[in-house]
Design an enzyme around this catalytic site. Structure first.
Site, PDB file in Angstrom:
ATOM      1  N   GLU A   7      -3.723 -47.120 -13.439  1.00  0.00           N
ATOM      2  CA  GLU A   7      -4.725 -46.506 -12.560  1.00  0.00           C
ATOM      3  C   GLU A   7      -4.554 -47.174 -11.213  1.00  0.00           C
ATOM      4  O   GLU A   7      -4.866 -48.347 -11.045  1.00  0.00           O
ATOM      5  CB  GLU A   7      -6.131 -46.707 -13.124  1.00  0.00           C
ATOM      6  CG  GLU A   7      -7.163 -45.767 -12.526  1.00  0.00           C
ATOM      7  CD  GLU A   7      -7.797 -46.296 -11.260  1.00  0.00           C
ATOM      8  OE1 GLU A   7      -7.336 -45.895 -10.154  1.00  0.00           O
ATOM      9  OE2 GLU A   7      -8.716 -47.109 -11.357  1.00  0.00           O
ATOM     10  N   ASN A  35     -12.147 -55.158  -7.951  1.00  0.00           N
ATOM     11  CA  ASN A  35     -13.172 -54.299  -7.346  1.00  0.00           C
ATOM     12  C   ASN A  35     -14.262 -53.887  -8.332  1.00  0.00           C
ATOM     13  O   ASN A  35     -15.422 -53.781  -7.959  1.00  0.00           O
ATOM     14  CB  ASN A  35     -12.537 -53.071  -6.684  1.00  0.00           C
ATOM     15  CG  ASN A  35     -11.780 -52.183  -7.636  1.00  0.00           C
ATOM     16  OD1 ASN A  35     -11.187 -52.653  -8.605  1.00  0.00           O
ATOM     17  ND2 ASN A  35     -11.778 -50.889  -7.369  1.00  0.00           N
ATOM     18  N   CYS A  76     -11.036 -46.961  -5.634  1.00  0.00           N
ATOM     19  CA  CYS A  76      -9.906 -46.029  -5.557  1.00  0.00           C
ATOM     20  C   CYS A  76     -10.359 -44.583  -5.409  1.00  0.00           C
ATOM     21  O   CYS A  76      -9.603 -43.746  -4.916  1.00  0.00           O
ATOM     22  CB  CYS A  76      -9.028 -46.159  -6.801  1.00  0.00           C
ATOM     23  SG  CYS A  76      -8.287 -47.785  -7.023  1.00  0.00           S
ATOM     24  N   GLU A 129      -7.588 -42.593 -19.086  1.00  0.00           N
ATOM     25  CA  GLU A 129      -8.495 -43.521 -19.746  1.00  0.00           C
ATOM     26  C   GLU A 129      -9.825 -42.826 -19.980  1.00  0.00           C
ATOM     27  O   GLU A 129     -10.095 -41.760 -19.436  1.00  0.00           O
ATOM     28  CB  GLU A 129      -8.680 -44.778 -18.889  1.00  0.00           C
ATOM     29  CG  GLU A 129      -7.384 -45.556 -18.681  1.00  0.00           C
ATOM     30  CD  GLU A 129      -7.567 -46.786 -17.820  1.00  0.00           C
ATOM     31  OE1 GLU A 129      -7.623 -47.888 -18.394  1.00  0.00           O
ATOM     32  OE2 GLU A 129      -7.638 -46.640 -16.585  1.00  0.00           O
TER      33      GLU A 129
END
Length: 459
Positions: free
Chosen positions: A235, A137, A269, A438
């Site tokens: 993630e 994505n 997301c 992150e």
């Protein structure tokens, strides 16, 4: 011609046209073994280099990327269907992440801890070889989330891009060599998840896995890493709320809502796919947001005026279609007909909180609007999901903004905004949205081991 090909190769299709863009060899387990051996040798020399030299090479890498932003953006459009504006931002984000990480190399310092009988110091040492498994994505930025800080901290990186989007990753590896990054320090291995991906996860020479993708696959990776007590950063999925209180600037909230779930065709997301609106403002909000959704420009990704492009694949298109059943009321925008994986912007207004479209991650241009009565119910609805990645809330009341922000179980929240990701602030999820953080000022330390050394000063 089907999307499938022999396991030895990957077919890259243009999502807007379904045309074949490239055929890329797929890495085998033997390829992974060889890459890890090369990476381990390169990493030892890289870790021994002076911090200033590592920082200088990373800045040179950033400069080379900057000179190829347009080329990288066009590759992203062709393999991922992103709008050209988004793709340019993504290539620029790789540059910015490398610059930011380079600035941290010489500040990656340990501590001196007061103790009796001597001195105690800590060292932050690189882990070794890092495996980064990137999604389709956002192929470039998310690859760089792992790549840039891992290299800056003195590690080697093996990147496995998603099967559908390997081209920008391969080009970045070429640009790294052009910039003078040592050979084998950053390698790209396109391949199938159940072959190259599994081999990377299971390899004893890989010290850490950084994975972005579905919660289902993330759990599998975590289980495999547990066998070797291998570090992971995950993630994963999201079903983020967009909470609109009656005291908010409704015009601004409605104007911002469409692209909070339609950016990247909803394949994000962090997409705000559950719009929770206080009941007293519900009808007015719908009056404002419906035409805003219908006005979103969907079409040719190479047109600068396009706001939304296609979905990544036929599989993803069929998945999104399955969520919007005939019994639901929906406001729809328009999308091109003919070749390509197109789905119109869709706002569902007739769903219950328990319906799959309101509960599960769709990963497409679909959001639901749900009413709530008061602050307590807004928080309850926002938290009524297994995910906890991101979210927004709209209110003029600063006290409420702080109370609700503290009450919503999510890692990244924004007030009167839909901004989730900045490379200089930490990013990560609660619950089944992931593990670890992150980006931000501590990004480099996530790729280090802390060594403690006590030195006796007693005679």
């Amino acid at each position: 011609m089907s999307d499938a090909l022999a396991p030895s190769h990957l077919r890259v299709l243009n999502p807007a046209t379904e045309e074949l863009v490239a055929v890329v060899p797929a890495a085998t387990r033997d390829d992974v073994d060889a890459a890890v051996a090369r990476a381990a040798a390169a990493q030892r020399a890289w870790a021994a280099a002076a911090p200033a030299d590592r920082a200088r090479l990373l800045r040179r890498f950033a400069a080379v990327v900057d000179g190829h932003v347009e080329e990288l953006a066009l590759l992203e459009v062709s393999e991922a269907g992103h709008t050209i504006g988004n793709a340019r931002w993504e290539a620029g984000n790789v540059r910015d992440l490398l610059e930011f990480a380079a600035g941290g190399v010489e500040r990656l310092s340990g501590r001196q801890i007061p103790v009796a009988g001597g001195i105690d110091v800590t060292f932050l040492e690189p882990l070794g070889v890092i495996g980064v498994i990137a999604p389709w994505n956002f192929p470039m930025p998310i690859a760089a989330w792992g790549l840039a800080p891992a290299l800056a901290a003195g590690n080697a990186v093996i990147l496995k891009p998603a099967e559908t989007t390997p081209l920008t990753a391969l080009r970045l590896a070429e640009l790294a060599l052009e910039a003078g990054i040592p050979e084998h320090l950053f390698q790209v291995l396109p391949g199938h998840g159940d072959t190259a991906g599994d081999a990377l996860v299971e390899h004893p020479g890989v010290a850490k896995i950084v994975f972005t993708g579905s919660t289902r696959v993330g759990k599998q990776i975590m289980a495999k890493c547990a066998d070797r007590v291998k570090r992971v950063t995950l993630e994963l999925g999201g079903k983020s709320p967009n909470i609109v209180f009656a005291d908010a600037d409704l015009e601004a909230a409605a104007a911002a809502a469409p692209m909070s779930f339609l950016d990247n065709s909803g394949q994000d997301c962090c997409a705000r796919t559950r719009i929770l609106v206080q009941r007293s403002a519900y009808d007015r909000f719908l009056e404002l947001v419906a035409p805003a959704v219908q006005a979103v420009a969907v079409g040719d990704p190479l047109d600068d005026k396009t706001q939304m492009g296609p979905l990544i694949s036929r599989v993803q298109l069929d998945r999104v279609r399955s969520f919007v059943t005939d019994d639901l009321t929906a406001v729809r925008g328009s999308a091109p007909e003919g070749p390509g994986f197109w789905y119109p912007p869709t706002l569902v207004t007739g769903a219950a909180p328990s319906d799959p479209v309101a509960r599960d991650e769709v990963f497409g241009p679909v959001a639901v609007v749900l009413p709530f009565e008061d602050e307590e119910e807004a928080v309850r609805l926002a938290n009524a999901t297994e995910y906890g990645l991101s979210g927004s809330l709209w209110t003029r009341d600063i006290g409420r903004a702080l109370r609700v922000s503290r009450a919503v179980a999510a890692g990244n929240l924004s007030v009167n905004s839909h901004s989730s990701v900045r490379y200089w602030t930490p990013f990560g999820g609660y619950k089944q949205s992931g593990l670890g953080r992150e980006l931000g000022p501590d990004a480099l330390t996530a790729f280090t081991e802390t060594k403690n050394v006590f030195i006796s000063t007693e005679a």
